[in-house]
Design an enzyme around this catalytic site. Structure first.
Site, mmCIF file in Angstrom:
data_model
loop_
_atom_site.group_PDB
_atom_site.id
_atom_site.type_symbol
_atom_site.label_atom_id
_atom_site.label_comp_id
_atom_site.label_asym_id
_atom_site.label_seq_id
_atom_site.Cartn_x
_atom_site.Cartn_y
_atom_site.Cartn_z
ATOM 1 N N ARG A 298 11.900 -1.506 11.826
ATOM 2 C CA ARG A 298 10.562 -1.243 12.377
ATOM 3 C C ARG A 298 10.236 -2.288 13.433
ATOM 4 N NH1 ARG A 298 5.436 0.157 8.500
ATOM 5 N NH2 ARG A 298 4.287 -0.946 10.120
ATOM 6 N N ARG B 294 -9.605 0.642 8.902
ATOM 7 C CA ARG B 294 -9.182 -0.717 9.241
ATOM 8 C C ARG B 294 -10.256 -1.472 9.997
ATOM 9 N NH1 ARG B 294 -3.252 0.566 9.153
ATOM 10 N NH2 ARG B 294 -2.164 -1.419 9.288
ATOM 11 N N ARG C 68 11.520 -6.223 5.361
ATOM 12 C CA ARG C 68 11.441 -4.802 5.703
ATOM 13 C C ARG C 68 11.955 -4.574 7.122
ATOM 14 N NH1 ARG C 68 5.709 -1.886 5.429
ATOM 15 N NH2 ARG C 68 5.456 -2.903 7.439
ATOM 16 N N ARG D 161 -0.641 -8.943 13.522
ATOM 17 C CA ARG D 161 -1.188 -7.938 12.587
ATOM 18 C C ARG D 161 -2.017 -8.607 11.499
ATOM 19 N NH1 ARG D 161 4.218 -5.447 10.995
ATOM 20 N NH2 ARG D 161 3.087 -4.016 9.632
ATOM 21 N N LYS E 207 0.831 -1.216 0.000
ATOM 22 C CA LYS E 207 0.000 0.000 0.000
ATOM 23 C C LYS E 207 0.861 1.260 0.000
ATOM 24 C CE LYS E 207 -2.281 -0.873 3.882
ATOM 25 N NZ LYS E 207 -1.652 -2.130 4.340
#
Ligand code: AMP
Length: 193
Positions: A137, A92, A131, A148, A14
């Protein structure tokens, strides 16, 4: 105004696609994840509160998110050249979806299209782990990624039905090169624009 919701699981691309889309269509980018990470980096009270949810892979409570969204929307769209918005990571939940429709309606606007990026789970996990290695992160680790994805399947995917009913849902295969996926999304947007 061209108001696009870019929809998909964590790791579906996204954010990457939003960056190309804002450039091509001259849109403002509203990434609620980026807004929360900026608050965390600035060590504000909101940032500390948000991180207590984000680090566990949980969602920030709807009421708080909805308030944040309205103020970010007004701030980002005040520029006269703004031709619309990409909503990245919002809504969401069903209450967030309802709130977004109401917020836009109050401003004489509506959602133009919801673009859903479809990516198989194994690939999502692989992308997010990569990532995590690259960016550090703190929610891109295996345990939090699993949490998640559960949140996405349980709380976020029901929104698809809502948008399907409204005739606004467009699914795009989110696997392949960034350029190919961007071409698929652009072709869709050109049809609704
Ligand atoms: P993202 O960068 O979109 O993957 O978001 C990272 C994290 O920020 C999520 O796992 C949530 O903890 C939080 N977050 C971002 N957007 C929302 C939202 N619309 N509602 C609730 N929590 C959110």
């Amino acid at each position: 105004m061209l108001n696009i919701v870019i929809f998909g699981a964590p790791g579906s691309g996204k954010g990457t696609q939003s960056i190309n889309l804002i450039e091509k269509y001259k849109l403002a980018h509203i990434s609620t994840g980026d807004v929360l990470r900026a608050e965390k980096a600035a060590e504000t009270e909101l940032g500390k509160l948000a991180d207590s949810y984000m680090s566990k892979g949980q969602l920030i409570p709807d009421e708080l998110m909805i308030d944040i969204l309205a103020s970010v929307f007004d701030q980002k769209t005040k520029n006269e050249g703004c031709k619309g918005v990409i909503f990245d990571g919002f809504p969401r939940t069903i209450p967030q979806g309802t709130a977004l429709n109401e917020m836009l309606e109050e401003r004489g606007q509506k959602i133009s299209a919801v673009v859903s990026l479809d990516v198989p789970e194994e690939e999502l996990i692989e992308r997010l782990l990569n990532r995590g290695k690259l960016t550090g992160r703190n929610d891109d680790n295996y345990e939090t990624i699993k949490a998640r994805l559960d949140v996405y399947y349980n709380q976020t995917t029901p929104l698809k039905e809502l948008y399907e009913k409204d005739g606004k849902l467009y699914s795009v295969e989110g696997v392949g090169s960034v350029e190919d996926i961007f071409a698929r999304i652009s072709a869709l947007i050109d049809r609704v624009n």
